[in-house]
Design a protein around this motif. Structure first.
Motif, PDB file in Angstrom:
ATOM      1  N   ALA A  46       0.783  -1.203  -0.046  1.00  0.00           N
ATOM      2  CA  ALA A  46       0.024  -0.035  -0.057  1.00  0.00           C
ATOM      3  C   ALA A  46       0.982   1.082   0.114  1.00  0.00           C
ATOM      4  O   ALA A  46       0.330   2.432  -0.247  1.00  0.00           O
ATOM      5  N   MET A  47       2.223   1.109   0.212  1.00  0.00           N
ATOM      6  CA  MET A  47       3.157   2.403   0.402  1.00  0.00           C
ATOM      7  C   MET A  47       3.529   2.785  -0.970  1.00  0.00           C
ATOM      8  O   MET A  47       4.315   2.086  -1.611  1.00  0.00           O
ATOM      9  N   ARG A  48       2.820   3.569  -1.510  1.00  0.00           N
ATOM     10  CA  ARG A  48       2.913   3.901  -3.054  1.00  0.00           C
ATOM     11  C   ARG A  48       4.213   5.032  -3.104  1.00  0.00           C
ATOM     12  O   ARG A  48       4.065   6.189  -3.093  1.00  0.00           O
ATOM     13  N   THR A 237      -2.848  21.076   5.258  1.00  0.00           N
ATOM     14  CA  THR A 237      -4.253  21.406   4.409  1.00  0.00           C
ATOM     15  C   THR A 237      -4.203  21.018   2.906  1.00  0.00           C
ATOM     16  O   THR A 237      -4.866  20.294   2.764  1.00  0.00           O
ATOM     17  N   ARG A 238      -2.996  21.065   2.551  1.00  0.00           N
ATOM     18  CA  ARG A 238      -2.903  20.753   0.867  1.00  0.00           C
ATOM     19  C   ARG A 238      -2.824  19.198   0.828  1.00  0.00           C
ATOM     20  O   ARG A 238      -3.575  18.604   0.099  1.00  0.00           O
ATOM     21  N   ALA A 239      -2.101  18.818   2.024  1.00  0.00           N
ATOM     22  CA  ALA A 239      -1.904  17.188   1.791  1.00  0.00           C
ATOM     23  C   ALA A 239      -3.464  16.540   1.960  1.00  0.00           C
ATOM     24  O   ALA A 239      -3.557  15.692   1.084  1.00  0.00           O
ATOM     25  N   GLN A 240      -4.165  17.109   2.979  1.00  0.00           N
ATOM     26  CA  GLN A 240      -5.492  16.739   3.075  1.00  0.00           C
ATOM     27  C   GLN A 240      -6.263  16.556   1.787  1.00  0.00           C
ATOM     28  O   GLN A 240      -7.148  15.957   1.358  1.00  0.00           O
ATOM     29  N   GLN A 241      -6.277  18.000   1.030  1.00  0.00           N
ATOM     30  CA  GLN A 241      -7.154  18.171  -0.074  1.00  0.00           C
ATOM     31  C   GLN A 241      -6.608  17.310  -1.222  1.00  0.00           C
ATOM     32  O   GLN A 241      -7.412  16.732  -1.727  1.00  0.00           O
ATOM     33  N   VAL A 249      -3.790   8.332   0.989  1.00  0.00           N
ATOM     34  CA  VAL A 249      -3.721   9.055   2.160  1.00  0.00           C
ATOM     35  C   VAL A 249      -2.353   8.970   2.842  1.00  0.00           C
ATOM     36  O   VAL A 249      -1.783   9.764   3.115  1.00  0.00           O
ATOM     37  N   ILE A 250      -1.927   7.622   2.930  1.00  0.00           N
ATOM     38  CA  ILE A 250      -0.566   7.266   3.338  1.00  0.00           C
ATOM     39  C   ILE A 250       0.440   7.844   2.689  1.00  0.00           C
ATOM     40  O   ILE A 250       1.373   8.559   3.273  1.00  0.00           O
ATOM     41  N   ALA A 251       0.581   7.957   1.484  1.00  0.00           N
ATOM     42  CA  ALA A 251       1.592   8.563   0.487  1.00  0.00           C
ATOM     43  C   ALA A 251       1.788  10.224   0.828  1.00  0.00           C
ATOM     44  O   ALA A 251       2.750  10.606   1.153  1.00  0.00           O
TER      45      ALA A 251
END
Lengths: 295, 263
Positions: A46-48, A237-241, A249-251
């Motif tokens: 899952a770790m992309r 914020t940017r990562a969440q967006q 999510v993880i990446a």
């Protein structure tokens, strides 16, 4: 014991216990566990990593990093100035000012930053209009709270007021650490109270304040990620967006973490450099002992 | 400034306890005065009132016949401005029991700070004079050291040099050897003894009776916030008129303290 056996014992060489096993076994064990967990993480399907590489320098992420740095620096500088002001007011000897400052520190240190941020963001719910309005005189300076309180201003106000409460305590600790005799001595050579503060107290207080201020800077840097709950536009914020759109999510959390690590590392290096350059003279002891012997 | 001090009716209380109960004192210019007395008798407070580190509750002080720390204003005395108080302090060097050297500055910087920042002396001149002063207290080799790197006796000698750097007419010593290890007292007393020949007015609060006998023109005995007896040093110490002075002198050690030769 006879004297001959004492002499015999005294002549025996002392052999130290070898601690090969007790030293190496835990070390190898822990190293194996760390490497195992690390590898499991890195090699998880899952770790992309390709996604991480794709977004690490994406314009949206980089602009988020810029906003995070901006929040951190502004919060630190304004918070420090406010903290200084609070300290001066608190020690002014005016009981009303002192109580007001004590209450401010109590309130802003006593509630979570997350709660404060959401509160500022929703300020319009209590005060729809921000400013001064005296209808009788036709004066109206201000505007609609919803227009004035953007996510950015809410985030900045929240972070600043919160950190100022902590800064005030740090600054106060620094001033308390300078003994009263230092001021006596400065006054006795004809300095005014202000000159005594400037030339004698503040230079000494800074040395005490600097290490905890460095920690404050790093705390603020990481605390800025909380502004993502009100969409403050920072790195988090940017990562969440982005992961809200592509579900990576993880990446994206890894992307954000890498950037935070870089920023904190740079800040830590800067802090230790500052401390070393301000601490000249305190680490000269060995050289001094040598000259004292010859003197 | 020649350095005479006149005090009249000086009173001072801390938290309702009266520490000075109306002290009258005249100190002649260029004289050496030792103030002795038991702990808590108000000696140090009196000294701190002289350069306004403590504010008197009532009473007044004249330096060279001029009001110091107060101005006369429409029939009453008014506290002088911070500026003029600091001007009075410039003329009075003070040496503290706990040395109070500026911890962030070297010995030389401690000595030059006043001349540089208060007198506005050029750096080269301040440093030259500072080195000279440090040499005169036997510390030429220690100019670059920080207070934490010096012994108590060395710190106190730097503190004396720091006070002298302002070229004061009056030197105040507040128990200058009380915080020192016994073997370090001699070097500080030696420096002070040398100063007595420089013509400054010296006011010394001390427990070193034999030093007082050696250097003082006048000895003042204080007890319980008041001056009990004062007079010519040898007379007060050898033939006290007050039974309380005699009692005090009996209690303190009479063992002669060796004043070290110049360090």
């Amino acid at each position: 014991m006879t004297s001959t056996s004492l002499e015999r014992l005294a002549a025996l060489p002392v052999r130290r216990k070898t601690r090969v096993l007790s030293r190496w076994v835990p070390a190898v064990l822990i190293a194996a566990i760390v490497v195992g967990i690390g590898w499991a993480f890195i090699s998880a399907p899952a770790m992309r990593w390709d996604v991480v590489g794709e977004y690490l320098f994406a314009p949206r992420i980089v602009s988020g990093v810029g906003t995070t740095i901006l929040f951190t620096v502004l919060t630190f500088v304004i918070g420090l100035l406010l903290g200084l002001l609070v300290t001066v007011m608190r020690q002014s000897g005016n009981p009303v000012l002192a109580v007001a400052c004590g209450a401010y520190i109590w309130l802003f240190r006593g509630t979570p930053l997350l709660v404060q941020l959401v509160f500022w963001f929703n300020l319009a719910l209590i005060f729809p209009y921000l400013g001064v309005r005296i209808p009788a005189w036709g004066i109206a300076i201000g505007g609609d709270a919803n227009d004035l309180i953007s996510p950015f201003t809410a985030a900045l106000v929240g972070l600043t007021l919160h950190s100022a409460a902590y800064m005030a305590e740090v600054v106060r600790g620094g001033f308390l650490a300078v003994p009263g005799g230092q001021v006596d001595a400065a006054l006795a050579i004809g300095m005014t109270e202000l000159e005594a503060q400037r030339h004698v107290v503040i230079p000494q207080a800074i040395r005490v304040i600097l290490p905890p201020l460095g920690n404050q800077f790093i705390d603020i840097l990481k605390a800025t990620s909380i502004v993502s709950v009100i969409g403050g536009g920072d790195l988090m914020t940017r990562a969440q967006q982005i992961y809200g759109q592509n579900y990576q999510v993880i990446a994206l959390l890894v992307v954000a973490s890498l950037w935070y690590l870089v920023l904190v590392t740079v800040a830590t290096l800067g802090q230790s450099w500052l401390e070393r350059s301000l601490d000249r003279g305190r680490h000269r002891r060995p050289a001094v002992i040598a000259t004292e012997v010859t003197a | 400034m020649s350095g005479s001090i006149t005090m009249r009716g000086v009173r001072k209380s801390f938290h309702g306890t009266e520490v000075l109960k109306g002290v009258d004192l005249d100190i002649a210019a260029h004289s050496v005065v030792c103030i002795i007395g038991p702990s808590g008798s108000g000696k140090s407070t009196l000294l701190r009132c002289m350069n306004h580190l403590e504010r008197m509750d009532s009473g007044l002080m004249l330096v060279d016949g001029e009001l110091a720390g107060y101005t006369e204003h429409a029939g009453h005395l008014r506290e002088a401005s911070a500026r003029s108080t600091s001007l009075v302090r410039r003329g009075m060097g003070m040496v503290f029991q706990q040395f109070n050297l500026f911890a962030h500055l070297t010995a030389l910087q401690n000595v030059t700070l006043g001349p540089l920042r208060v007198l506005g002396m050029p750096r080269a001149q301040a440093e030259a004079e500072g080195r000279e002063l440090l040499a005169s207290v036997g510390l030429a080799a220690h100019a670059a050291k920080f207070p934490s790197q010096l012994s108590g006796g060395q710190q106190q000698r730097v503190a004396i040099a720091r006070a002298l750097a302002m070229k004061p007419a009056i030197m105040l010593f507040d128990e200058p050897t009380s915080a020192l290890d016994p073997e370090l007292i001699g070097e500080v007393l030696a420096v002070m003894k040398k100063l007595t020949t420089a013509g400054m007015t010296m006011v010394i609060v001390t427990h070193e009776i034999s030093f007082a006998r050696d250097v003082a023109d006048t000895v003042v005995f204080m007890e319980d916030g008041a001056i009990v007896e004062q007079g010519q040093a040898e007379r007060v110490l050898s033939a006290p008129r007050s039974p309380r002075t005699a009692e005090f002198l009996r209690h303190v050690s009479h063992a002669p303290r060796l004043v070290q030769e110049e360090p």
